[in-house]
Design an enzyme around this catalytic site. Structure first.
Site, mmCIF file in Angstrom:
data_model
loop_
_atom_site.group_PDB
_atom_site.id
_atom_site.type_symbol
_atom_site.label_atom_id
_atom_site.label_comp_id
_atom_site.label_asym_id
_atom_site.label_seq_id
_atom_site.Cartn_x
_atom_site.Cartn_y
_atom_site.Cartn_z
ATOM 1 C CB THR A 92 -0.894 0.052 1.261
ATOM 2 O OG1 THR A 92 -0.077 -0.281 2.381
ATOM 3 C CG2 THR A 92 -2.036 -0.929 1.191
ATOM 4 N N GLY A 108 16.887 -11.538 3.264
ATOM 5 C CA GLY A 108 15.870 -12.170 2.415
ATOM 6 C C GLY A 108 14.689 -12.710 3.186
ATOM 7 C CG ASP A 136 10.643 -1.869 3.770
ATOM 8 O OD1 ASP A 136 9.470 -1.949 4.182
ATOM 9 O OD2 ASP A 136 11.094 -2.576 2.860
HETATM 10 C C1 GLA Z 1 8.950 -4.141 0.401
HETATM 11 C C2 GLA Z 1 9.139 -2.677 -0.003
HETATM 12 C C3 GLA Z 1 8.151 -1.774 0.735
HETATM 13 C C4 GLA Z 1 6.727 -2.303 0.626
HETATM 14 C C5 GLA Z 1 6.667 -3.787 0.951
HETATM 15 C C6 GLA Z 1 5.299 -4.365 0.696
HETATM 16 O O1 GLA Z 1 9.303 -4.331 1.734
HETATM 17 O O2 GLA Z 1 10.442 -2.248 0.255
HETATM 18 O O3 GLA Z 1 8.248 -0.457 0.252
HETATM 19 O O4 GLA Z 1 6.175 -2.014 -0.631
HETATM 20 O O5 GLA Z 1 7.602 -4.532 0.203
HETATM 21 O O6 GLA Z 1 4.370 -3.828 1.557
#
Ligand code: GLA
Length: 388
Positions: free
Chosen positions: A36, A122, A173
């Site tokens: 999202t 990972g 993140d």
């Molecule tokens: C990865 C991306 C995030 C987000 C998630 C899914 O972690 O780095 O920005 O899009 O996937 O929610």
């Protein structure tokens, strides 16, 4: 958390015997709100007690970076002014973030860095964001008098992924790694960037991650395809409604999605359908958390898993299997966490079911896939900071 002395001993050994400053940044979990962030929606992450620890020191050269990845026992030296940058993927995070910090006005020059991590690679727990924010925090301190604001550090980390690592990620993140707070989840509106800390202490329940040990790899992966699908749907909706302002799926309604269904095709339709549903689920989870209604939180987590698996198609057999085992054990909520394509499930489990669930998941997964899944209890912790 990792032992500072461990990192320090390697830093001293691999460079000139001198010590530097030590910084740390965590990985993250996300309770709900997946895929999202780049759609302008909501996410619900928190920083964890696992992350990256880096020792860094100015080395007096104009642009030579000497970098040592302790866990990989790999040393790479490169010039910051080199146009291509290093090849090793881990070193590209250092090169990329240094470049992005320069763009923010930080006069980055040569430095030495050694780092190690205990956030599993990972596993969908954002080891890469932890690296970006850790190095950014260090460069801001060493060269920038800590003048760069937290949000700019978040965006520099994201730009590193986009410009140097090939992943068109959102901001969840890096945001979680920089802004994390002990004991608090954060509800972030990725469109306005407003956020709120939410105390998370579900009495009688535990959050636990189960790592399928299927390595998720976002670079050059279908992750970017998913994002393209979402953007394609937005373009079609915008074309039909020239009067409106449509920047991301956040601005689109269920009716508008139905209007473009045939023209965008079933695959893009399903992906956008997941995203609209996920937007509603995050808000429902917020209300449920305020009311202390963890059964609803858990129900929404299962719905998210279903959507990620069937509509967004970012699950894999092993993650679906772990989700089934959670259901069989009466676990309150369970779903894929993070980008998908491997990594962990996040599970909300009643205290009294915890031991049985973990034992059953380990036994069944090992019997079927011939390797034991890893289990991490979630401890919500602080974000990026200087340790010494
Ligand atoms: C990865 C991306 C995030 C987000 C998630 C899914 O972690 O780095 O920005 O899009 O996937 O929610």
């Amino acid at each position: 958390m990792l032992d500072i002395e461990f990192v320090r001993s390697r830093f001293i050994k691999h460079f000139d015997g001198k010590t530097g400053n030590v910084y740390t940044s965590p990985g993250r979990i996300n309770l709900i709100g997946e895929h999202t962030d780049y759609n302008g929606g909501f996410v619900f992450p928190g920083a964890v007690d696992k992350g990256i620890v880096a020792e860094m020191r100015v080395n007096g050269t104009d642009d030579i970076i000497m970098a040592y990845a302790i866990d990989l026992k790999d040393r790479v030296d490169f010039h910051l002014n080199d146009l291509e940058g290093p090849k090793a993927s881990w070193a590209r995070y250092i090169y990329g973030i240094a470049k992005e910090m320069q763009k923010l006005g930080v006069p980055v020059k040569g430095f030495n860095v050694a780092f190690a991590g205990d956030v599993p690679l990972g596993a969908g727990m954002s080891s890469s964001a932890a690296m970006e924010s850790c190095f950014a925090c260090g460069l801001n301190d060493l060269f920038g008098e800590n003048k760069v604001e937290k949000w700019d550090i978040v965006l520099a980390g994201q730009a590193t992924e986009h410009n140097y690592c090939g992943v068109n990620c959102g901001i969840m993140d890096q945001f979680a790694s920089v802004f994390g707070k002990e004991g608090k989840l954060m509800r972030l509106d990725c469109r306005s960037r407003e956020f709120e800390y939410f105390p998370f202490d579900p009495k009688g329940y535990r959050l636990v991650l189960i790592n399928s040990c299927v390595k998720h790899e976002l670079a050059g992966s279908p992750y970017n395809d998913r994002r393209n699908s979402c953007e394609n749907v937005v373009r079609h909706i915008a074309a039909k409604h020239p009067e409106g302002k449509f920047e991301t799926l956040r601005d689109c309604t269920w009716e508008q999605l139905e209007e473009v269904r045939t023209e965008v095709g079933e695959e893009d339709y399903k992906r956008a359908h997941f995203v609209l549903g996920e937007k509603d689920r995050v808000l429902a989870v917020c209300d449920a958390l305020v009311a202390g209604d963890y059964e609803t939180v858990g129900q929404k987590m299962y719905e998210t898993h279903e959507g990620l698996s069937k509509e967004y198609e970012v699950s894999c057999e092993e993650l679906d299997f772990l989700n089934d085992v959670a259901r069989e054990n009466g676990v309150t909520g369970s779903r894929i966490m993070g980008g998908g394509f491997g990594g962990c499930t996040i599970n909300l489990v009643k205290d009294e079911l915890y031991d049985q669930f973990i034992a059953d998941a380990k036994a069944k997964y090992t019997a079927k896939y011939n390797r034991e899944p890893k289990v991490y209890d979630v401890v919500i912790s602080d974000g990026s900071r200087k340790l010494c």
